[in-house]
Scaffold this active site. Structure first.
Site, PDB file in Angstrom:
ATOM      1  NE  ARG A  37     -25.388  48.792 -95.456  1.00 19.59           N
ATOM      2  CZ  ARG A  37     -24.350  49.562 -95.786  1.00 19.59           C
ATOM      3  NH1 ARG A  37     -24.410  50.316 -96.877  1.00 19.59           N
ATOM      4  NH2 ARG A  37     -23.270  49.585 -95.047  1.00 19.59           N
TER       5      ARG A  37
ATOM      6  CG  HIS B 136     -22.357  50.119 -90.344  1.00 14.99           C
ATOM      7  ND1 HIS B 136     -21.948  48.820 -90.571  1.00 14.99           N
ATOM      8  CD2 HIS B 136     -22.106  50.795 -91.509  1.00 14.99           C
ATOM      9  CE1 HIS B 136     -21.478  48.724 -91.807  1.00 14.99           C
ATOM     10  NE2 HIS B 136     -21.567  49.902 -92.392  1.00 14.99           N
TER      11      HIS B 136
ATOM     12  NE  ARG C 168     -17.448  52.684 -98.490  1.00 14.36           N
ATOM     13  CZ  ARG C 168     -17.523  53.489 -99.555  1.00 14.36           C
ATOM     14  NH1 ARG C 168     -16.429  53.893-100.121  1.00 14.36           N
ATOM     15  NH2 ARG C 168     -18.688  53.898-100.018  1.00 14.36           N
ATOM     16  CB  THR C 169     -20.752  47.181 -95.839  1.00 15.50           C
ATOM     17  OG1 THR C 169     -20.447  48.486 -95.346  1.00 15.50           O
ATOM     18  CG2 THR C 169     -21.057  46.261 -94.685  1.00 15.50           C
TER      19      THR C 169
ATOM     20  CE  LYS D 209     -42.019  39.078-108.805  1.00 15.72           C
ATOM     21  NZ  LYS D 209     -41.838  37.633-109.037  1.00 15.72           N
TER      22      LYS D 209
HETATM   23  N1   CP Z   1     -19.047  52.534 -94.719  1.00 18.13           N
HETATM   24  C1   CP Z   1     -20.032  51.921 -95.403  1.00 18.13           C
HETATM   25  O1   CP Z   1     -20.943  51.341 -94.817  1.00 18.13           O
HETATM   26  O2   CP Z   1     -19.904  52.006 -96.750  1.00 18.13           O
HETATM   27  P1   CP Z   1     -20.906  51.322 -97.799  1.00 18.13           P
HETATM   28  O3   CP Z   1     -22.224  52.018 -97.673  1.00 18.13           O
HETATM   29  O4   CP Z   1     -20.262  51.511 -99.140  1.00 18.13           O
HETATM   30  O5   CP Z   1     -21.026  49.871 -97.441  1.00 18.13           O
END
Ligand code: CP
Length: 335
Positions: free
Chosen positions: A132, A162, A82-83, A110
């Site tokens: 991320r 998040h 999603r993100t 590496k």
């Molecule tokens: N909610 C969320 O962060 O989903 P993803 O890990 O798929 O990005």
């Protein structure tokens, strides 16, 4: 922290004063690293800006030129459905160019450090990083070291934060319920390992939610969780009684170092959300989940796909919220 340390391994501390990093001296958003410490006014501005993009996303032509000529880098060291995709769509709908770095085929494997990765991508004159990372504080680290004019957006760091997930969750709640001050919201499940829960708790408290509850077994709650401004429940039916919103969380097996639970079956018996259990909540209680959902572990399919579920609307609204954050850090406003 050794700024040249490799991406994996070091625990990067987020630091106590995120707003010194993420806000300009005038209080405008420069990076988005965490919801913690943001003002109610700024969070409301993000949600209002997202509202203008949500309306645009429902039209035939879903594109505005606000970030034309800008380059956004998606740098995901952890899996995401999603993100990553909604950040990409958001950037494209703002007319930015998007570079998706596949970390598994990048020089990170590496041993290239996070700082060297940042420096090399900066040398390509990019404008914004969406990052991320499995280590808490990775986005803060990048913000501390980024060249002036580069914006860093945290797409999830370790167990820490998040922020865009929490903001899209607030957007969803506001869309369906309006005023936060009248609401009772329960967050259920693996609070201990959840950066989403931490960000949601901060966001709900910033928006002055009537009551914020966490519901979990002792083994899945952080120490002193009540200090975050929540009511703590260890029994699901008590925790769900009369709530207006329930947010279910995934069991994060990959972050569990020890056996926190006897079995997923037993967990579902005690903490899984079923239609019968949902009856103690308000009749119009929203059912939310940030995803990915483990059906039959924390949530029954009949509830995840039921009439009260807004799980897929959360995903849709994520595009508008991410467009809002991207346009605001660039100082170009809404649609
Ligand atoms: N909610 C969320 O962060 O989903 P993803 O890990 O798929 O990005």
């Amino acid at each position: 922290m050794n700024p040249g340390a490799t991406a994996a391994g070091d625990i990067l501390q987020p630091g106590p004063l995120p707003n010194r990093l993420q806000l300009t001296p005038e209080g405008r958003l420069r990076h988005l690293l965490t919801v913690e410490g943001l003002s109610r006014e700024l969070v409301t501005e993000i949600l209002d800006t997202a509202e203008s993009f949500a309306n645009m996303n429902e039209k035939a032509v879903k594109k505005v030129p606000l970030l034309r000529g800008k380059t956004v880098v998606n740098l995901f060291f952890e899996a995401s459905t999603r993100t990553r995709t909604t950040f990409e769509l958001a950037a494209k709908r703002l007319s930015a160019d998007v570079l998706n770095i596949n970390v598994s085929t990048s020089s990170a494997v590496k041993g290239e450090s996070l700082l060297d990765t940042l420096r090399n991508l900066e040398a390509m004159n990019v404008d914004m990083f969406v990052v991320r990372h499995q280590e808490s504080g990775a986005a803060h680290f990048m913000a501390r070291h980024a060249e002036p004019g580069i914006n860093i957006l945290n797409a999830g760091d370790g167990r820490h934060a998040h922020p865009t997930q929490a903001l899209l969750d607030m957007f969803t709640i506001r869309r369906f319920k309006g005023d936060f001050t009248r609401l009772k919201v329960a967050i259920v499940g693996d609070i201990l390992h959840s950066r989403v829960a931490r960000s949601q708790i901060h966001a709900l408290n910033i928006l002055q939610t009537g009551e914020v509850r966490v519901v979990a077994p002792h083994s899945l709650l952080p120490a002193q969780v009540q200090d975050l401004g929540v009511q703590v429940f260890h029994d699901l039916e008590q925790g769900l009684r009369d709530v207006d919103v329930v947010i279910m969380l995934r069991l994060q097996r990959e972050r569990m170092e020890h056996a926190h639970l006897p079995s997923e079956h037993e967990y579902f018996q005690l903490f899984g959300l079923t239609r019968r259990r949902l009856h103690v909540a308000q009749p119009d209680c929203l059912v939310m989940h940030p995803g990915p959902a483990n059906r039959g572990v924390e949530i029954d399919s009949a509830v995840a796909d039921g009439a009260q579920s807004v799980i897929l609307q959360q995903v849709t609204f994520g595009i508008a919220v991410r467009m809002a954050v991207m346009s605001m850090v660039m100082g170009v406003g809404g649609a």
